[in-house]
Scaffold this motif. Structure first.
Motif, mmCIF file in Angstrom:
data_model
loop_
_atom_site.group_PDB
_atom_site.id
_atom_site.type_symbol
_atom_site.label_atom_id
_atom_site.label_comp_id
_atom_site.label_asym_id
_atom_site.label_seq_id
_atom_site.Cartn_x
_atom_site.Cartn_y
_atom_site.Cartn_z
ATOM 1 N N SER A 1 4.015 10.126 -7.050
ATOM 2 C CA SER A 1 5.023 10.482 -8.029
ATOM 3 C C SER A 1 4.394 10.815 -9.381
ATOM 4 C CB SER A 1 6.034 9.343 -8.181
ATOM 5 O OG SER A 1 6.685 9.074 -6.965
ATOM 6 N N ALA A 2 3.407 10.030 -9.776
ATOM 7 C CA ALA A 2 2.733 10.280 -11.047
ATOM 8 C C ALA A 2 1.979 11.606 -11.028
ATOM 9 C CB ALA A 2 1.770 9.122 -11.348
ATOM 10 N N TRP A 3 1.412 11.960 -9.880
ATOM 11 C CA TRP A 3 0.646 13.198 -9.781
ATOM 12 C C TRP A 3 1.573 14.400 -9.847
ATOM 13 C CZ3 TRP A 3 0.484 17.014 -5.875
ATOM 14 C CH2 TRP A 3 -0.551 17.945 -6.007
ATOM 15 N N LYS B 1 0.829 -1.205 0.000
ATOM 16 C CA LYS B 1 0.000 0.000 0.000
ATOM 17 C C LYS B 1 0.865 1.258 0.000
ATOM 18 C CE LYS B 1 -4.014 -1.932 -0.096
ATOM 19 N NZ LYS B 1 -4.885 -1.774 -1.303
ATOM 20 N N ILE B 2 1.978 1.225 0.742
ATOM 21 C CA ILE B 2 2.878 2.371 0.739
ATOM 22 C C ILE B 2 3.501 2.552 -0.640
ATOM 23 C CG2 ILE B 2 5.078 3.236 1.645
ATOM 24 C CD1 ILE B 2 4.369 1.996 4.317
ATOM 25 N N SER B 3 3.887 1.427 -1.272
ATOM 26 C CA SER B 3 4.461 1.500 -2.621
ATOM 27 C C SER B 3 3.448 2.060 -3.613
ATOM 28 C CB SER B 3 4.919 0.106 -3.055
ATOM 29 O OG SER B 3 5.385 0.125 -4.390
ATOM 30 N N GLN B 4 2.202 1.630 -3.533
ATOM 31 C CA GLN B 4 1.168 2.163 -4.425
ATOM 32 C C GLN B 4 0.923 3.651 -4.181
ATOM 33 O OE1 GLN B 4 -2.152 -0.416 -3.629
ATOM 34 N NE2 GLN B 4 -1.475 -2.001 -5.066
ATOM 35 N N TYR B 5 0.947 4.040 -2.922
ATOM 36 C CA TYR B 5 0.729 5.468 -2.598
ATOM 37 C C TYR B 5 1.853 6.317 -3.141
ATOM 38 C CZ TYR B 5 0.368 9.732 0.153
ATOM 39 O OH TYR B 5 0.290 11.053 0.549
ATOM 40 N N VAL B 6 3.104 5.835 -2.994
ATOM 41 C CA VAL B 6 4.249 6.590 -3.514
ATOM 42 C C VAL B 6 4.205 6.679 -5.035
ATOM 43 C CG1 VAL B 6 6.770 6.566 -3.716
ATOM 44 C CG2 VAL B 6 5.698 6.054 -1.510
ATOM 45 N N SER B 7 3.785 5.590 -5.686
ATOM 46 C CA SER B 7 3.691 5.603 -7.149
ATOM 47 C C SER B 7 2.657 6.624 -7.633
ATOM 48 C CB SER B 7 3.327 4.201 -7.645
ATOM 49 O OG SER B 7 4.322 3.279 -7.312
ATOM 50 N N VAL B 8 1.504 6.633 -6.970
ATOM 51 C CA VAL B 8 0.443 7.596 -7.341
ATOM 52 C C VAL B 8 0.902 8.998 -7.085
ATOM 53 C CG1 VAL B 8 -1.890 8.390 -6.770
ATOM 54 C CG2 VAL B 8 -1.420 5.938 -6.980
#
Length: 200
Positions: free
Chosen positions: A197-199, A188-195
């Motif tokens: 970064s993309a934003w 979940k932390i990895s997904q949050y960081v990816s989102v």
């Protein structure tokens, strides 16, 4: 093109890791349930909870007795063995009481201190019981467990499920549950960081 492949591979890895974490949590919950319906009732039912010191008064081998291998067993499951009776002096109360190996021994045959497993070789059973009797005569004092409430006047040598054994039984599902939760949190932390970064 390469970026899309990397994103796809990352999503697949996150999905697999998430499934692994959820699977570990589910398996740990099943282990908790299994321990709760098997080991915990035997632990809570045992009244021999207080440890004390027992001193051997006499350890005699009586005539052979018959014992069923299990409750409701047929004739072929009944086997004979020498009956070992060990009487000890209970330090906590000074009473002369009979010693049993475990709680299960008392339920299987209250006349004998030790009930062997069903073996084909009767000589092996006899030799084992004689060795146990000689050990009791050799070591006069040893720790044992008694019922502080007085429901059972006898004592046992060892508990089937002591507190340390119960904690050890809960150790592995706890580690699995913790590991599964940690994997889920990291995904979940990895997904949050990816989102994030993309934003940006």
């Amino acid at each position: 093109m390469l970026g899309k492949k990397l994103v796809t591979a990352q999503k697949r890895g996150e999905t697999r890791a998430l499934c692994l974490g959820l699977g570990m949590v589910a398996c740990s919950m099943m282990m908790y349930f299994f321990i709760g319906i098997t080991i915990v009732p035997f632990y809570t039912k045992s009244v021999w909870t207080t440890e004390t010191v027992c001193k051997v008064l006499k350890a005699n081998i009586k005539d052979k007795v018959l014992c069923p291998d299990s409750e409701g067993s047929e004739d072929e499951d009944i086997f004979s063995y020498p009956c070992l009776q060990v009487w000890v002096n209970l330090t906590a109360s000074g009473q002369e009481v009979m010693l049993y190996q475990t709680e299960d021994t008392l339920e299987r045959n209250p006349k004998c201190s030790y009930v062997p497993d069903k073996l084909e070789n009767s000589e092996e059973v006899k030799a084992r019981i004689e060795t146990i009797a000689s050990n009791f005569k050799k070591y006069h004092t040893f720790p044992c467990y008694y019922d502080p409430g007085g429901t059972q006047t006898n004592v046992i040598l060892s508990r089937l499920y002591p507190p340390k054994g119960l904690l050890f039984a809960f150790l592995w599902p706890t580690l699995m549950f913790t590991g599964g939760c940690l994997i889920i949190v990291l995904v979940k932390i990895s997904q949050y960081v990816s989102v994030l970064s993309a934003w940006q």
